[in-house]
Every structure is written in C-alpha cells, then in structure tokens.
Scaffold this motif. Structure first.
Motif, PDB file in Angstrom:
ATOM      1  N   SER A 106       0.839  -1.219   0.133  1.00 33.28           N
ATOM      2  CA  SER A 106      -0.050   0.011  -0.107  1.00 33.28           C
ATOM      3  C   SER A 106       0.878   1.294  -0.001  1.00 33.28           C
ATOM      4  N   ARG A 107       2.017   1.218   0.630  1.00 34.75           N
ATOM      5  CA  ARG A 107       3.001   2.369   0.797  1.00 34.75           C
ATOM      6  C   ARG A 107       3.503   2.732  -0.604  1.00 34.75           C
ATOM      7  N   LEU A 108       4.017   1.551  -1.373  1.00 35.35           N
ATOM      8  CA  LEU A 108       4.816   1.510  -2.626  1.00 35.35           C
ATOM      9  C   LEU A 108       3.523   2.180  -3.528  1.00 35.35           C
ATOM     10  N   MET A 109       2.456   1.588  -3.529  1.00 37.43           N
ATOM     11  CA  MET A 109       1.419   2.031  -4.427  1.00 37.43           C
ATOM     12  C   MET A 109       1.328   3.531  -4.187  1.00 37.43           C
ATOM     13  N   ASN A 110       1.132   4.121  -3.069  1.00 35.32           N
ATOM     14  CA  ASN A 110       0.968   5.683  -2.862  1.00 35.32           C
ATOM     15  C   ASN A 110       2.338   6.284  -3.599  1.00 35.32           C
ATOM     16  N   LEU A 111       3.388   5.755  -3.241  1.00 32.46           N
ATOM     17  CA  LEU A 111       4.670   6.442  -3.841  1.00 32.46           C
ATOM     18  C   LEU A 111       4.729   6.339  -5.221  1.00 32.46           C
ATOM     19  N   MET A 112       4.061   5.331  -6.013  1.00 34.80           N
ATOM     20  CA  MET A 112       4.108   5.111  -7.281  1.00 34.80           C
ATOM     21  C   MET A 112       2.843   6.238  -7.948  1.00 34.80           C
ATOM     22  N   GLY A 113       1.889   6.375  -7.183  1.00 31.71           N
ATOM     23  CA  GLY A 113       0.743   7.375  -7.605  1.00 31.71           C
ATOM     24  C   GLY A 113       1.497   8.601  -7.680  1.00 31.71           C
ATOM     25  N   ASN A 114       2.153   8.939  -6.696  1.00 30.64           N
ATOM     26  CA  ASN A 114       2.756  10.486  -6.574  1.00 30.64           C
ATOM     27  C   ASN A 114       3.538  10.691  -7.724  1.00 30.64           C
ATOM     28  N   LYS A 115       4.500   9.585  -8.104  1.00 26.85           N
ATOM     29  CA  LYS A 115       5.581   9.681  -9.144  1.00 26.85           C
ATOM     30  C   LYS A 115       4.742   9.820 -10.357  1.00 26.85           C
ATOM     31  N   MET A 116       3.737   9.021 -10.607  1.00 33.81           N
ATOM     32  CA  MET A 116       3.004   8.943 -11.990  1.00 33.81           C
ATOM     33  C   MET A 116       2.504  10.320 -12.168  1.00 33.81           C
ATOM     34  N   GLN A 117       1.877  11.043 -10.891  1.00 37.52           N
ATOM     35  CA  GLN A 117       1.101  12.111 -11.124  1.00 37.52           C
ATOM     36  C   GLN A 117       1.995  13.309 -11.580  1.00 37.52           C
ATOM     37  N   MET A 118       3.077  13.306 -11.189  1.00 32.29           N
ATOM     38  CA  MET A 118       4.157  14.407 -11.510  1.00 32.29           C
ATOM     39  C   MET A 118       4.229  14.646 -12.943  1.00 32.29           C
ATOM     40  N   SER A 119       4.180  13.714 -13.872  1.00 27.83           N
ATOM     41  CA  SER A 119       4.104  13.471 -15.222  1.00 27.83           C
ATOM     42  C   SER A 119       3.016  14.219 -16.006  1.00 27.83           C
ATOM     43  N   THR A 120       1.782  14.249 -15.087  1.00 22.68           N
ATOM     44  CA  THR A 120       0.674  14.993 -15.974  1.00 22.68           C
ATOM     45  C   THR A 120       0.419  16.540 -15.354  1.00 22.68           C
ATOM     46  N   GLN A 121       1.523  17.101 -14.817  1.00 24.28           N
ATOM     47  CA  GLN A 121       1.341  18.502 -14.451  1.00 24.28           C
ATOM     48  C   GLN A 121       2.615  19.190 -14.819  1.00 24.28           C
ATOM     49  N   GLY A 122       3.320  18.804 -15.860  1.00 23.25           N
ATOM     50  CA  GLY A 122       4.348  19.892 -16.402  1.00 23.25           C
ATOM     51  C   GLY A 122       4.396  19.535 -17.966  1.00 23.25           C
ATOM     52  N   TYR A 123       4.697  20.747 -18.588  1.00 22.11           N
ATOM     53  CA  TYR A 123       4.886  20.607 -19.789  1.00 22.11           C
ATOM     54  C   TYR A 123       6.085  19.986 -20.372  1.00 22.11           C
ATOM     55  N   ASP A 124       6.961  19.625 -19.609  1.00 19.01           N
ATOM     56  CA  ASP A 124       8.129  19.254 -20.202  1.00 19.01           C
ATOM     57  C   ASP A 124       8.350  17.577 -19.740  1.00 19.01           C
ATOM     58  N   ARG A 125       7.087  17.040 -19.702  1.00 18.77           N
ATOM     59  CA  ARG A 125       6.841  15.456 -19.430  1.00 18.77           C
ATOM     60  C   ARG A 125       5.766  15.224 -20.062  1.00 18.77           C
ATOM     61  N   ARG A 126       5.587  13.659 -20.168  1.00 19.01           N
ATOM     62  CA  ARG A 126       4.533  13.140 -20.680  1.00 19.01           C
ATOM     63  C   ARG A 126       4.241  12.051 -19.762  1.00 19.01           C
ATOM     64  N   PRO A 127       2.698  11.732 -19.756  1.00 17.44           N
ATOM     65  CA  PRO A 127       2.361  10.593 -18.936  1.00 17.44           C
ATOM     66  C   PRO A 127       2.950   9.232 -19.176  1.00 17.44           C
TER      67      PRO A 127
END
Length: 280
Positions: A106-127
C-alpha cells in the motif's frame, strides 16, 4: 486516434474538462497485450500474454520481479515500465535497508501514484504510457493493485488490462465468489481461463506466449516461463487453452474505473483524424 487543438500539451485543459495526453496514454495501455491478475486469501497470481515483434524476435517479457515479495505485469510501452520498475525496486531496497522488513504494498502504491502524477502536471514531461498489475504478499496478506497512466491506482480482487481484456473481466466477474477460497492450483486455472478469453479464435495458450507469476503466504514471487510454465498450463485441458475470439483488439469499454466525479456526458472537443501510435 484523433487529435485536436487541446492535445499539444499535457497541461492544457479542453473545454470538456479533459486532458487528452493522459487519455492517449491510456489508449497505449489498451493496445498492449492482455494481462490478468487475481488473488485469494493466501495467494496472488498474475498471468500475461507475451508478444513478439516478428518471427525472428523472442517474445517480450511481460512479468517483472520487483522484490522477493512482489512483482508486476505490464501492458503498454515496455520502456516506460522499465523506468517505473526501477523506481519500485529502489524504494523496496531503501525501505528494507532502513527497516529490515519488506516494503508494504500500500505504501509503494502511494509512492507510485505520486511519481506518475508528477508527469501529468508539467509541460516538459508526458504521462507514462503503461498500465501495471502489481501483486504481492505482506503482513496484511496478498494484494493486487492496478495502476493507470492517470496516476490513479486501485486495490482489486481481480483485474485484466490490455487488448480484449473486457472478455477476461467478464469471466472474473462471473467467478468472483470462487476466488477468495480457491487453492493455488484453482487460482492459476481461473487466471488462465480468463486470459484465454482474450485470445483470437485461431490462437491458444502455450508455454511460448504465456508468463505466470505467483506469490503467496509460503512462496516468494516467482515467474514461470517457457518449459517451467508447462505444469501450470496442464491444469487446463488442451481444448480449454484455445481462444474464443472474444471482442475486437481494442474495446471501447476497456477503460479503468472513472478517475473523477465528472458529468456523465461531457461535450465532445473538436477533433481531426491523425496517425495512430505504434505500440510494440
């Protein structure tokens, strides 16, 4: 696939309240080969169809160990999956070094969700264009999680993602009550039957195109490929391994559960036809 004036950047909202780059990443998951994950009260199993780019190439690995107590199966862009698996392995190693116990899923999935979410909020990245089925066993028992390019993750009893995965989910829904009390052999057989339903009519499950991953109360995460998968495939009769031709390669109802409480019928954005993404 379609394009419009609102899909040039992942940070651009359309008038319908959509992020088209995220939706395109979710389409990449639907074009990947199918994978199925289920769990009982003591074990978790994941099975996947391997795909070869040509007759001259080996089949691509679809199930990847992460730690002794967990592993993942992928559908979508393999290169993106390697990047995420490397992150997961690093987090597991750091937690084990600091606390001398395995990292709870459960803790790892929370970390994964945070990492993947960062790619949806910057113009210099893609999902990330990959979906994962994560199975593992920790102090709370067996777990099965699904992750999406939208950075959402779901705790599941059974799940299937990839091409024609709706047929597999239909099988799991019909047999959901049987899964919890199943022993390991019965659980593997259910997973293989669900995966079989995603096959075209002319294909069948063999040790060349199937990978099986198992983790449980008394078993570390283990991947069975090639000849090692034969004893598990023999749980099905030869006639049961043949595909039933369930559905088209990309089904419209293969989307994961709703991400947000959006209106049920959002207006369509202006779109023009464009080239499709080439998924290996």
């Amino acid at each position: 696939m379609f394009r419009n004036q609102y899909d040039s950047d992942v940070t651009v909202w359309s008038p319908a309240g959509r992020l088209h780059q995220v939706e395109y990443a979710m389409e990449a998951v639907k074009q990947g080969s199918a994978t199925v994950g289920i769990k009982s009260k003591t074990d978790a199993v994941v099975v996947a169809l391997k795909r070869a780019s040509s007759d001259l190439a080996a089949h691509q690995k679809k199930i990847i160990p992460v730690d002794e107590h967990m592993g993942v199966s992928i559908s979508g862009l393999t290169a993106d999956a390697r990047r995420l698996v490397r992150f997961m392995r690093t987090e597991c190693l750091n937690y084990r070094y600091a606390h001398d116990i395995p990292l709870p899923l459960s803790r790892l999935m929370n970390l994964m969700g945070n990492k993947m979410q960062m790619s949806t909020q910057g113009y210099d990245r893609r999902p990330y264009g990959v979906g994962l089925l994560c199975v593992g066993y920790d102090s709370l028992g067996p777990h099965l999680y699904q992750t999406c390019p939208s950075a959402n993750y779901y705790d599941c009893k059974g799940m299937a993602i990839g091409a024609r995965s709706q047929a597999a989910r239909t099988y799991l829904e019909k047999h959901l009550d049987e899964l919890y009390n199943s022993n390991l052999k019965e659980l593997v057989a259910h997973a293989l039957r669900a995966l079989r339903d995603t096959l075209p009519a002319e294909m069948e499950l063999t040790n060349k195109n199937v990978s099986i991953g198992i983790v449980g109360e008394n078993q570390e995460f283990t991947v069975y490929d090639d000849e090692d998968a034969d004893p598990l495939l023999n749980l099905l009769d030869p006639a049961e391994r043949k595909g039933k031709g369930g559905g088209s390669a990309i089904a419209l109802d293969d989307a994961p559960p709703p991400d947000d409480d959006l209106p049920p019928a959002a207006p369509e954005d202006p779109a023009v036809e464009g080239p499709a993404m080439d998924i290996q």
